[in-house]
Design a protein around this motif. Structure first.
Motif, PDB file in Angstrom:
ATOM      1  N   SER A  25       0.841  -1.204   0.000  1.00  0.00           N
ATOM      2  CA  SER A  25       0.000   0.000   0.000  1.00  0.00           C
ATOM      3  C   SER A  25       0.870   1.246   0.000  1.00  0.00           C
ATOM      4  O   SER A  25       1.979   1.236   0.543  1.00  0.00           O
ATOM      5  N   LEU A  26       0.336   2.309  -0.575  1.00  0.00           N
ATOM      6  CA  LEU A  26       1.046   3.583  -0.505  1.00  0.00           C
ATOM      7  C   LEU A  26       1.250   3.967   0.954  1.00  0.00           C
ATOM      8  O   LEU A  26       2.304   4.502   1.320  1.00  0.00           O
ATOM      9  N   GLY A  31       5.550   8.818   5.667  1.00  0.00           N
ATOM     10  CA  GLY A  31       6.709   9.301   6.392  1.00  0.00           C
ATOM     11  C   GLY A  31       7.986   9.294   5.561  1.00  0.00           C
ATOM     12  O   GLY A  31       9.026   9.749   6.018  1.00  0.00           O
ATOM     13  N   ARG A  32       7.889   8.755   4.326  1.00  0.00           N
ATOM     14  CA  ARG A  32       9.050   8.727   3.431  1.00  0.00           C
ATOM     15  C   ARG A  32       8.656   9.346   2.101  1.00  0.00           C
ATOM     16  O   ARG A  32       7.491   9.323   1.707  1.00  0.00           O
ATOM     17  N   LYS A  33       9.638   9.893   1.412  1.00  0.00           N
ATOM     18  CA  LYS A  33       9.396  10.405   0.066  1.00  0.00           C
ATOM     19  C   LYS A  33       9.370   9.196  -0.869  1.00  0.00           C
ATOM     20  O   LYS A  33      10.241   8.328  -0.781  1.00  0.00           O
ATOM     21  N   THR A  34       8.367   9.140  -1.734  1.00  0.00           N
ATOM     22  CA  THR A  34       8.165   7.958  -2.567  1.00  0.00           C
ATOM     23  C   THR A  34       7.969   8.346  -4.023  1.00  0.00           C
ATOM     24  O   THR A  34       7.135   9.193  -4.337  1.00  0.00           O
ATOM     25  N   ILE A  35       8.754   7.714  -4.885  1.00  0.00           N
ATOM     26  CA  ILE A  35       8.631   7.889  -6.328  1.00  0.00           C
ATOM     27  C   ILE A  35       7.755   6.751  -6.850  1.00  0.00           C
ATOM     28  O   ILE A  35       8.133   5.580  -6.725  1.00  0.00           O
ATOM     29  N   VAL A  36       6.584   7.089  -7.365  1.00  0.00           N
ATOM     30  CA  VAL A  36       5.676   6.091  -7.949  1.00  0.00           C
ATOM     31  C   VAL A  36       5.739   6.306  -9.456  1.00  0.00           C
ATOM     32  O   VAL A  36       5.322   7.344  -9.961  1.00  0.00           O
ATOM     33  N   GLY A  70       7.366   0.772  -8.814  1.00  0.00           N
ATOM     34  CA  GLY A  70       6.964   0.701 -10.212  1.00  0.00           C
ATOM     35  C   GLY A  70       5.573   0.101 -10.321  1.00  0.00           C
ATOM     36  O   GLY A  70       5.270  -0.875  -9.634  1.00  0.00           O
ATOM     37  N   VAL A  71       4.729   0.671 -11.172  1.00  0.00           N
ATOM     38  CA  VAL A  71       3.355   0.187 -11.344  1.00  0.00           C
ATOM     39  C   VAL A  71       3.086  -0.025 -12.828  1.00  0.00           C
ATOM     40  O   VAL A  71       3.364   0.860 -13.647  1.00  0.00           O
ATOM     41  N   ARG A 122       3.324   6.728 -19.726  1.00  0.00           N
ATOM     42  CA  ARG A 122       4.524   6.655 -18.876  1.00  0.00           C
ATOM     43  C   ARG A 122       4.589   7.933 -18.033  1.00  0.00           C
ATOM     44  O   ARG A 122       4.677   9.038 -18.564  1.00  0.00           O
ATOM     45  N   SER A 123       4.519   7.759 -16.721  1.00  0.00           N
ATOM     46  CA  SER A 123       4.375   8.889 -15.807  1.00  0.00           C
ATOM     47  C   SER A 123       5.120   8.618 -14.503  1.00  0.00           C
ATOM     48  O   SER A 123       5.330   7.455 -14.137  1.00  0.00           O
ATOM     49  N   THR A 124       5.456   9.689 -13.809  1.00  0.00           N
ATOM     50  CA  THR A 124       6.107   9.575 -12.500  1.00  0.00           C
ATOM     51  C   THR A 124       5.492  10.604 -11.566  1.00  0.00           C
ATOM     52  O   THR A 124       5.348  11.773 -11.930  1.00  0.00           O
ATOM     53  N   VAL A 125       5.131  10.136 -10.374  1.00  0.00           N
ATOM     54  CA  VAL A 125       4.572  11.015  -9.349  1.00  0.00           C
ATOM     55  C   VAL A 125       5.418  10.829  -8.088  1.00  0.00           C
ATOM     56  O   VAL A 125       5.624   9.704  -7.635  1.00  0.00           O
ATOM     57  N   VAL A 126       5.890  11.939  -7.543  1.00  0.00           N
ATOM     58  CA  VAL A 126       6.654  11.894  -6.302  1.00  0.00           C
ATOM     59  C   VAL A 126       5.707  12.311  -5.174  1.00  0.00           C
ATOM     60  O   VAL A 126       5.055  13.357  -5.253  1.00  0.00           O
TER      61      VAL A 126
END
Length: 157
Positions: A25-26, A31-36, A70-71, A122-126
């Motif tokens: 799960s997200l 509490g952490r920075k996450t690159i999805v 990665g999704v 193709r996308s990236t969300v921080v």
């Protein structure tokens, strides 16, 4: 098709299966920075290049406080093969019904050789430690994307 996310938006919550069949799960990354990052298909040339770029810079990303997820719309079995073949050590999540990609604005109309169709963009969300979008990039290129993302995140001097 969902609207694209912008900085300040709440990152849509999700729970998906990873390459081992475990639920991720997200909120596990709160509490952490996450690159999805969203990619169209495991084991294709562009997606392999992008995944390997993330793999090769994972240590420095983690040292800077970022996790990577990665999704793709691939089934778990394809993700397991991809992760094994490419020695990927970050979670690859299966979004077969593309509901998460849709929620993140990464599912939509694409054009190829004059033909329009729906597919993964193709996308990236921080996502910041509080679950808010801090950066959203769409229609990114597989090659060179991780280097550009690192520059955009001011991780390269």
């Amino acid at each position: 098709m969902a609207e694209r996310l912008i900085p300040g938006d709440d990152a849509p919550a999700f729970t998906l299966q990873d390459a081992t069949g475990k639920s991720v799960s997200l909120s596990d990354f709160r509490g952490r920075k996450t690159i999805v990052y969203f990619y169209p298909a495991a084991s294709t040339p562009g997606c392999t290049k992008e995944a390997c770029d993330f793999r090769d810079t994972l240590g420095s990303l983690q040292a800077a406080g970022y996790e990577v997820i990665g999704v793709s719309p691939d089934p778990v079995s394809a993700l397991a093969k991809f992760a094994s073949e490419e020695q990927l050590t970050f979670p690859l999540l299966s979004d077969e019904d593309h509901a998460v990609a849709d929620a993140y604005g990464a599912w939509g109309e694409k054009k190829n050789y004059g033909r329009s169709y729906l597919g993964l963009i193709r996308s990236t969300v921080v996502v910041d430690p509080d679950g808010k979008v801090s950066l959203a990039q769409y229609n990114v290129r597989a090659t060179g994307h991780v280097a550009k993302l690192r520059r955009d995140l001011k991780l390269d001097a």
